[in-house]
Design a protein around this motif. Structure first.
Motif, PDB file in Angstrom:
ATOM      1  N   LYS A 110      -6.607  -1.846   3.262  1.00 35.50           N
ATOM      2  CA  LYS A 110      -5.261  -2.350   2.979  1.00 35.50           C
ATOM      3  C   LYS A 110      -4.650  -1.631   1.778  1.00 35.50           C
ATOM      4  N   ALA A 111      -5.427  -1.422   0.742  1.00 34.81           N
ATOM      5  CA  ALA A 111      -4.919  -0.697  -0.429  1.00 34.81           C
ATOM      6  C   ALA A 111      -4.607   0.756  -0.060  1.00 34.81           C
ATOM      7  N   GLN A 144      -0.800  -6.321  -0.654  1.00 36.60           N
ATOM      8  CA  GLN A 144      -0.891  -5.823   0.715  1.00 36.60           C
ATOM      9  C   GLN A 144      -2.018  -6.496   1.499  1.00 36.60           C
ATOM     10  N   LYS A 145      -3.023  -6.971   0.799  1.00 37.38           N
ATOM     11  CA  LYS A 145      -4.147  -7.616   1.461  1.00 37.38           C
ATOM     12  C   LYS A 145      -3.744  -8.939   2.102  1.00 37.38           C
ATOM     13  N   CYS A 204      -1.079  -2.936  -4.049  1.00 39.53           N
ATOM     14  CA  CYS A 204      -2.310  -2.828  -3.244  1.00 39.53           C
ATOM     15  C   CYS A 204      -2.939  -4.204  -3.037  1.00 39.53           C
ATOM     16  N   MET A 207      -9.706   1.726  -4.469  1.00 40.37           N
ATOM     17  CA  MET A 207      -8.494   1.676  -3.652  1.00 40.37           C
ATOM     18  C   MET A 207      -8.684   2.456  -2.356  1.00 40.37           C
ATOM     19  N   TYR A 246      -1.301  -0.826  -8.269  1.00 43.89           N
ATOM     20  CA  TYR A 246      -2.456  -1.643  -7.908  1.00 43.89           C
ATOM     21  C   TYR A 246      -2.057  -3.074  -7.568  1.00 43.89           C
ATOM     22  N   GLU A 266      -3.446   1.798   2.649  1.00 40.50           N
ATOM     23  CA  GLU A 266      -2.150   1.820   3.315  1.00 40.50           C
ATOM     24  C   GLU A 266      -1.021   2.017   2.309  1.00 40.50           C
ATOM     25  N   VAL A 267      -1.157   1.411   1.129  1.00 36.60           N
ATOM     26  CA  VAL A 267      -0.152   1.578   0.075  1.00 36.60           C
ATOM     27  C   VAL A 267      -0.166   3.015  -0.430  1.00 36.60           C
ATOM     28  N   PHE A 268      -1.344   3.556  -0.634  1.00 36.22           N
ATOM     29  CA  PHE A 268      -1.495   4.936  -1.095  1.00 36.22           C
ATOM     30  C   PHE A 268      -0.842   5.911  -0.125  1.00 36.22           C
ATOM     31  N   ASP A 283     -10.713   0.690   0.332  1.00 35.38           N
ATOM     32  CA  ASP A 283     -10.136  -0.564   0.807  1.00 35.38           C
ATOM     33  C   ASP A 283      -9.007  -0.230   1.788  1.00 35.38           C
TER      34      ASP A 283
END
Length: 426
Positions: free
Chosen positions: A358-359, A404-405, A401, A353, A398, A361-363, A356
């Motif tokens: 894009k992932a 989000q891609k 995540c 994560m 997840y 960004e979620v974090f 990555d």
């Protein structure tokens, strides 16, 4: 047999295994190649190793050793445009609300001496040359004080770190877990800018578009600072490790702010070829623990916790088998290997994560959905024992995540830095 168990390596995993065995009345020999205390990287602990340290009786000694208290973690973009802070005590029980940043020379020596206080025999500056393993036990050949010695035991534990002594001798199959090789350059500095109270003990991770920096406060003056990048990226710079480190600091906004007045106090050290895991971690008379079983990217400071938890678990499997008067059964071998694998997988998912964009960004989202912050807090703290409710929220994290891609559910993060310039290709 000379001993009940022989342990190769006196680091946190080996010391924890030794302490667990000694508390159960076992006669244990620890063989350590170096003379402690000695320098070692990996100075940031995470809370879900606390219970094992309490179980073996080392926690009170740590509390009296003036280690820097760690209450959480901070993640910052290199361009200083976004950051989050994770406070363990916001969601975790009191026993997991804090842990420590540790100078490994002192911490590892504390654990090794603790195992000695419980009855383990310790041979330092002793190099293991070979181990002959049978269904009944093991015979180890080692060099001590210029003399080759033979010692025997019913069990052997490999805590030799990334040297992976038994893994290499037995040619055990392993995997790179699908991650590229990394290269780290690190040293200790003074006069690094710290967070304000009460966050001064946080680890800070500075995310770059090609890697990341760690900043770990060790005491009132010194901070451990390291650069991690892919081996491919490092080679492409054409620079020496120290030149590359200094170049990245000089061309990164957040690092300039924190390290502009800093001074390095020891030589640069290096580590490479991160991430692997042996597919079998136990046999009838042997165990792999800690980095000898596998090493994953250190972004979430999992190394010491995985070492002490696997060392403790391996020792308990040994004690249970001894109570039956048998070698380790195939079922127990699989159970231990699965246990280590499940712990590693929790961190591996987080590592993937993190890398990555894009992932990530979620974090880094400042306004996560209900339950998401709780789940991430547990993961960063090292909770690998996921109950159904926590597992559900981790799965949701997840899932977001992955979405989000394709669809922007949280704000885009711009990793570019006006102050930065990629190191020139060779």
């Amino acid at each position: 047999m000379d001993y009940d168990a022989i342990i190769i390596g006196g680091g946190p995993g080996g010391s924890t295994a030794g302490s667990t065995l000694a508390k159960a009345g076992k006669k244990v020999l620890i063989l350590e190649r170096e003379r402690f205390p000695r320098f070692h990287v990996g100075e940031s602990l995470i809370p879900y190793g606390n219970d094992v340290l309490r179980e073996i009786g080392a926690w009170e000694k740590m509390e009296k050793s003036a280690f820097m208290e760690k209450l959480g973690a901070e993640f910052v973009l290199g361009n200083s445009k976004a950051s989050i802070r994770i406070l363990f005590g916001r969601y975790l029980k009191a026993g997991y609300a804090q842990t420590f940043q540790v100078e490994r020379a002192k911490f590892d020596n504390l654990l090794l001496e603790h195992s000695g206080s419980l009855g383990c025999e310790i041979w330092q500056e002793t190099k293991v040359k070979s181990a002959t393993i049978t269904d009944d036990g093991v015979t180890v050949s080692c060099d001590k004080d210029g003399t080759t010695r033979q010692v025997s035991a019913r069990w052997i534990f490999d805590a030799s770190g990334r040297d992976a002594f038994l893994g290499k001798q037995m040619q055990l199959p392993k995997t790179d877990l699908g991650l590229p090789k990394k290269f780290a350059t690190f040293a200790h500095f003074k006069c690094v800018e710290r967070n304000c109270f009460p966050d001064q003990g946080h680890i800070t991770i500075v995310r770059l578009d090609f890697g990341w920096f760690w900043m770990i406060p060790l005491d009132a003056e010194r901070t451990s600072v390291g650069l991690v990048q892919t081996l491919e990226h490092f080679k492409a710079t054409g620079m020496s490790p120290g030149e590359c480190f200094n170049h990245v600091v000089a061309t990164t906004t957040e690092l300039q702010r924190r390290m502009g007045k800093s001074e390095r106090v020891n030589e640069f050290a290096f580590a490479g070829d991160y991430t692997y895991r042996h597919l079998q971690n136990a046999g009838p008379r042997w165990f792999l623990i800690g980095d000898a079983a596998g090493f994953i990217d250190p972004i979430f400071s999992s190394g010491v916790m995985l070492a002490i938890r696997s060392g403790n678990a391996a020792a308990k499997e040994c004690i249970a088998a001894d109570a039956k008067g048998t070698a380790l059964s195939p079922r127990a071998q699989k159970r231990y290997t699965k246990h280590v694998g499940k712990m590693c997988q929790v961190f591996l998912n987080m590592i993937k994560m993190f890398y990555d964009n894009k992932a990530f960004e979620v974090f880094m989202d400042k306004n996560p959905p209900k339950g998401m912050e709780w789940a991430v807090n547990n993961l960063v703290a090292g909770n690998t024992r996921l109950g159904w409710r926590l597992r559900l929220h981790v799965w949701a994290f997840y899932a977001i995540c992955a979405i989000q891609k394709r669809f922007e559910l949280v704000p885009h993060l711009d990793l570019s830095d006006p102050a930065a310039a990629e190191p020139p290709a060779a």
